[in-house]
Write an enzyme that holds these catalytic residues in place. Sequence first.
Site, PDB file in Angstrom:
ATOM      1  CD1 TRP A  80      -3.210   0.906   0.640  1.00 33.79           C
ATOM      2  CD2 TRP A  80      -1.895   2.376   1.713  1.00 33.79           C
ATOM      3  NE1 TRP A  80      -3.914   2.078   0.776  1.00 33.79           N
ATOM      4  CE2 TRP A  80      -3.142   2.999   1.428  1.00 33.79           C
ATOM      5  CE3 TRP A  80      -0.916   3.114   2.381  1.00 33.79           C
ATOM      6  CZ2 TRP A  80      -3.431   4.311   1.790  1.00 33.79           C
ATOM      7  CZ3 TRP A  80      -1.200   4.431   2.737  1.00 33.79           C
ATOM      8  CH2 TRP A  80      -2.445   5.008   2.442  1.00 33.79           C
ATOM      9  N   GLY A 105       5.392   0.197   6.725  1.00 30.20           N
ATOM     10  CA  GLY A 105       5.486   1.341   7.631  1.00 30.20           C
ATOM     11  C   GLY A 105       6.108   2.540   6.936  1.00 30.20           C
ATOM     12  CD  GLU A 487     -20.205   0.150   9.412  1.00 27.60           C
ATOM     13  OE1 GLU A 487     -19.476   1.127   9.618  1.00 27.60           O
ATOM     14  OE2 GLU A 487     -19.780  -0.929   8.956  1.00 27.60           O
ATOM     15  CE  LYS A 491     -18.423  -1.323   5.679  1.00 27.15           C
ATOM     16  NZ  LYS A 491     -18.072  -1.263   7.062  1.00 27.15           N
TER      17      LYS A 491
END
Length: 618
Positions: A80, A105, A487, A491
């Site tokens: 990522w 990291g 929520e 989503k």
Amino acid sequence: MCGIVGYVGSQVASDHPLDVVLEGLRRLEYRGYDSAGVALVSPDGRLSTAKKAGKLANLVEELDLRPLPESTAAIGHTRWATHGGPTDVNAHPHVAGKLAVIHNGIVENFASLKAGLVADGVEFVSETDTEVAAQLIARAYESTGDLTAAMTEVARSLHGTFTLLAVHEDAPGLVVGARHDSPLVVGIGQGENFLGSDVAAFISHTKEALELGQDQVVTITPDTVTVTGFDGLPAEARRYTVDWDAAAAEKGGFASFMDKEIHDQPHAVADTLLGRTDAHGRLVLDEVRIDESVLRSVDKIVVVACGTAAYAGHVAKYAIEHWCRIPVEVELAHEFRYRDPVVNERTLVVAVSQSGETMDTLMAVRHAREQGAKVLALVNTHGSTIPREADAVLYTHAGPEIAVASTKAFLAQITAAYLLGLYLAQLRGNKYADEVGEILIELRAMPDKIQQVLDRADRVRQTARSMVDTSSVLFLGRHVGFPVAMEGALKLKELAYIHAEGFAAGELKHGPIALIEEGQPVFVIVPSPRGRDSLHSKVVSNIQEIRARGARTLVIAEDGDTDVLPYADEVFYVPQSPTLLAPLLAVVPLQIFACELATAKGLDVDQPRNLAKSVTVE
Ligand code: M6R
């Protein structure tokens, strides 16, 4: 963010190390999917690497075209991107001479370290911070001739967060790793050993694992695992057995991990409730090893979490305040950490996290403990960092959650929060044992009710498929329906890339109602008509108000609630339940809606763009 795998195996290992590493990367791809790469050292000491931008499938294609030689040690990475775009060159591993390194990291002091290396004539090919670490370890190896010593020396000089793995041509039978604020676990095999960002990396080979502590270096050979601190001295790591198997991390016939995890939810809730009462039916949370006198003296609870876990925290607030009469604040962990919050030894901080690795939440935990607060972690992943640094942990038992969008972990977090609330109410005398027992009976009925919601989901799916061209969806709820609305919106945003917002229904007339125009879809989460006060009628009025202004109303209501019918374009009924427990049911149609709509748009629901499962950098 970023998945890391390391493997060393003797010649008796049945699998080719490359296959072991690729399988590990497949299982860790949810941690990042901007690029993937591997490095192998063959027994005669030759380093070979392959790396490719894009998903793991691109790397596999590359390896089919350009196979790598046999090896006994291998490392693999799925990325990522942080420093440098998602290109082939920036993909890991990064090579420095005879050494290859992968990293999860951010090395915060990489610029100054790089400047020193450049001044010494080192040439860099990528834009990454990782290549700086690779160059430093290669140099340290030249002077020490020992990969563990080289890694330890460099780890001490780095600032930021990192897990690093390295292999070296001159050390063909070993992989060395180091961790500081980033996850790394060891898998213990027979004549082979493994390293992974989490146990999913090696679960099909071994369930025996070692949880590494902060600032530790690990060296694996086929027959040994050696753990030392950044000071070079021997260090302890906790051994444990993983309580789920490889099948739990497979799709099991479902089209996506998300779909499977939505369907796992009755089990996630049931398993989280399991074994938490004694022979007399009294709630016993053995894991909560905070002195009872401390818990009795708590005068404030602060829930810290991010994303979906924070919405579970909002539900916890309603339940804990109602049952225990303790004020509960819910705060996004990244905001909490940097605003000088008022916490002290009478504050209980509850850190909610599926992964147990979310850096923002971890930093909030550290800050809270520095202020003297006790920290209780509600976490799903064993062997992760947050429970290790907290004063106590209450594990959710949702099993591995692979899809980037959290579903079953959310329900398990809410369930664990209910247990915590009831436990505190029992301990502090706010509720008699029989009152707690009655709520536990209702809670134990919830898995069957969730199953009923799943069994009735066809109409939700149909509605979702009919809405692929929708550009905006709003979600309204009151009381515990408010976090459910937020929520539902999250989503839809993360899966279908549709603008979505969740509002407190009472806030509607203070602004958001201006968004309502002809055809605007609005989900409304309606509380039970059997619940307290006039909550139900207030929300029914809100439906009327938005319908009168042209909204298309998609209503989630309890079985038997006919009051909503005149104002609803669609009603999705869920079984009856006590108001405080209703989020466990009401959110399920919203998860299915988002999953189905995204799928109908041809999107990858397990790996939505720009996201990663565990956000291990701030
Ligand atoms: O692992 P955590 O529960 O700490 O993760 C927190 C959030 O990053 C996570 O819930 C995120 O919001 C999910 N993508 C939501 O589906």
